[in-house]
Design an enzyme around this catalytic site. Sequence first.
Site, PDB file in Angstrom:
ATOM      1  N   TYR A 144       0.855  -1.187   0.000  1.00  0.00           N
ATOM      2  CA  TYR A 144       0.000   0.000   0.000  1.00  0.00           C
ATOM      3  C   TYR A 144       0.890   1.235   0.000  1.00  0.00           C
ATOM      4  CZ  TYR A 144      -3.362   3.531   1.615  1.00  0.00           C
ATOM      5  OH  TYR A 144      -4.142   4.648   1.741  1.00  0.00           O
ATOM      6  N   ASP A 238       9.290   3.146  -0.171  1.00  0.00           N
ATOM      7  CA  ASP A 238       8.200   3.723   0.605  1.00  0.00           C
ATOM      8  C   ASP A 238       8.427   3.337   2.058  1.00  0.00           C
ATOM      9  OD1 ASP A 238       5.955   4.474   1.919  1.00  0.00           O
ATOM     10  OD2 ASP A 238       4.535   3.595   0.494  1.00  0.00           O
ATOM     11  N   LYS A 266       4.271   9.085   8.866  1.00  0.00           N
ATOM     12  CA  LYS A 266       4.050   8.466  10.180  1.00  0.00           C
ATOM     13  C   LYS A 266       5.032   8.955  11.263  1.00  0.00           C
ATOM     14  CE  LYS A 266       1.078   4.950   8.448  1.00  0.00           C
ATOM     15  NZ  LYS A 266       1.095   4.201   7.213  1.00  0.00           N
TER      16      LYS A 266
HETATM   17  C1  LIG Z   1       0.480   4.697   5.862  1.00  0.00           C
HETATM   18  C2  LIG Z   1       1.199   4.474   4.612  1.00  0.00           C
HETATM   19  C3  LIG Z   1       1.065   5.325   3.496  1.00  0.00           C
HETATM   20  C4  LIG Z   1       0.078   6.462   3.460  1.00  0.00           C
HETATM   21  O1  LIG Z   1       0.337   7.433   4.401  1.00  0.00           O
HETATM   22  P1  LIG Z   1      -0.853   8.421   4.837  1.00  0.00           P
HETATM   23  O2  LIG Z   1      -0.215   9.362   5.796  1.00  0.00           O
HETATM   24  O3  LIG Z   1      -1.912   7.567   5.422  1.00  0.00           O
HETATM   25  O4  LIG Z   1      -1.314   9.107   3.596  1.00  0.00           O
HETATM   26  C5  LIG Z   1       1.851   5.087   2.403  1.00  0.00           C
HETATM   27  N1  LIG Z   1       2.721   4.070   2.367  1.00  0.00           N
HETATM   28  C6  LIG Z   1       2.874   3.232   3.419  1.00  0.00           C
HETATM   29  C7  LIG Z   1       3.872   2.135   3.327  1.00  0.00           C
HETATM   30  C8  LIG Z   1       2.111   3.392   4.556  1.00  0.00           C
HETATM   31  O5  LIG Z   1       2.241   2.524   5.568  1.00  0.00           O
END
Ligand SMILES: *Cc1c(COP(=O)(O)O)cnc(C)c1O
Length: 429
Positions: A144, A238, A266
């Site tokens: 994701y 990511d 995060k």
């Molecule tokens: C949480 C997450 C996102 C999205 O971040 P948001 O702050 O919710 O937009 C993207 N990539 C990864 C791997 C994530 O865990």
Amino acid sequence: MNFKKSQKLYDKGLVNLVGAVNSPVRAFSSVGGNPLFIKRGRGSQIIDVDNNKYVDLVLSYGPMILGHRHKKVQKAVHKALKNGYSFGASTENEITLAKIVCDAFPGMDKVRFVNSGTEAVLSGIRLARSFTGKDKIIKFSGCYHGHQDALLVAAGSGLATLSLPGSKGVPEGAVKNTLIAKYNDLDSVKKHFEEYDDIAGVIIEPIGGNMGVVIPQNNFLKELKDYLLSKGALLIADEVMTGFRSKFGGAQELLGVEADITCLGKVIGGGFPVGAYGARNEIMEQVAPLGGMYQAGTLSGNPIAMAGGISTLKELKKQNPYEKFDAVGDRLSSMLLGAGKKYNIDVTVNRFGSMMNPFFTNVHVTNFEEAQTSDTNRFAIFFWEMIKNGVFLPPSQFEAWFLSSAISEKDMLIIEKAIEKSFQKIQEQ
Ligand SMILES: *Cc1c(COP(=O)(O)O)cnc(C)c1O
């Protein structure tokens, strides 16, 4: 334990909010029942509006790595609040946080702050396309990367391997440049390169955290990076979930791999809305005002959020809780596996540092397909029994649990008892 006030708020929330939540992962659709409303958090624990107390293993889906309301963070944010909330002009704190981040990730000379992980990734993808002049991006099934159109395909949903939108409202045109590969399977990446010559790069969660925790096998990431180098394509890490969580320098530090572009979110904001993307100078010089890749934000680098991020990262560096995370995680793992054995319930535990979760399956889970062999009915029973015994978990089999450095021995005993009860409950069904 009752949830009367939560239930009341839920009913009220349904009127003007969609499903009474502002993010679908907070809905309880896959475990049954209705979402709980949280009143307050402190350290490792949270309290809901009915005054039920929980050890919090959600931690806002990762950001609260120091636990809730750490004193130093609170102090820094209070101080920042006195000076104003937002200016639309530069503030010194942006430079301070940028240095902390670039020092932690050797592959980043420069960084641009945004407001969420989604924004970080969509900008990182634009940057890869801008730098290479190519359009196609490979992503892995089950990973994701936020809710931007182009990557809402095979994003932890059932639409694996097909380049079909995983959400209504995403036009096919938006995902036509998105290719899907299989996690831990380099050949599935190579196949795309054999077919297409306009691939800008590969985006990956270096440790999978959005299909449950899935760990890169052997030298998968290193081999991927070497292969991409030979093809002139970029590795986009990511690290929105893993950055500052797996290690201070993220999964890249831990796995000894350097990405071309890194996306963060995060933990970097410590509970405030901060995302970031960064790379070496040659790549970042694409970004406006230095280059022709446009990306902007009214609240980007927000002074309050920067203060939250700086104080969180400084304290995190000082605490260096990564060994503690390993020890605590190991113990939790053993508790889950032990209970599985005792009550004769198939369970496998994936853990990487302070991210972990059990799957109710006897399959060794290394990709999304294998994650899907988990018995989600069992998870639902498990989830509610954990709640009733004072442990707050993400309401989905396919979300990681997170640890905070505030977790105590007392918390561990609560969790241990809850696990025992929950497996017993599963066995009784
Ligand atoms: C949480 C997450 C996102 C999205 O971040 P948001 O702050 O919710 O937009 C993207 N990539 C990864 C791997 C994530 O865990």
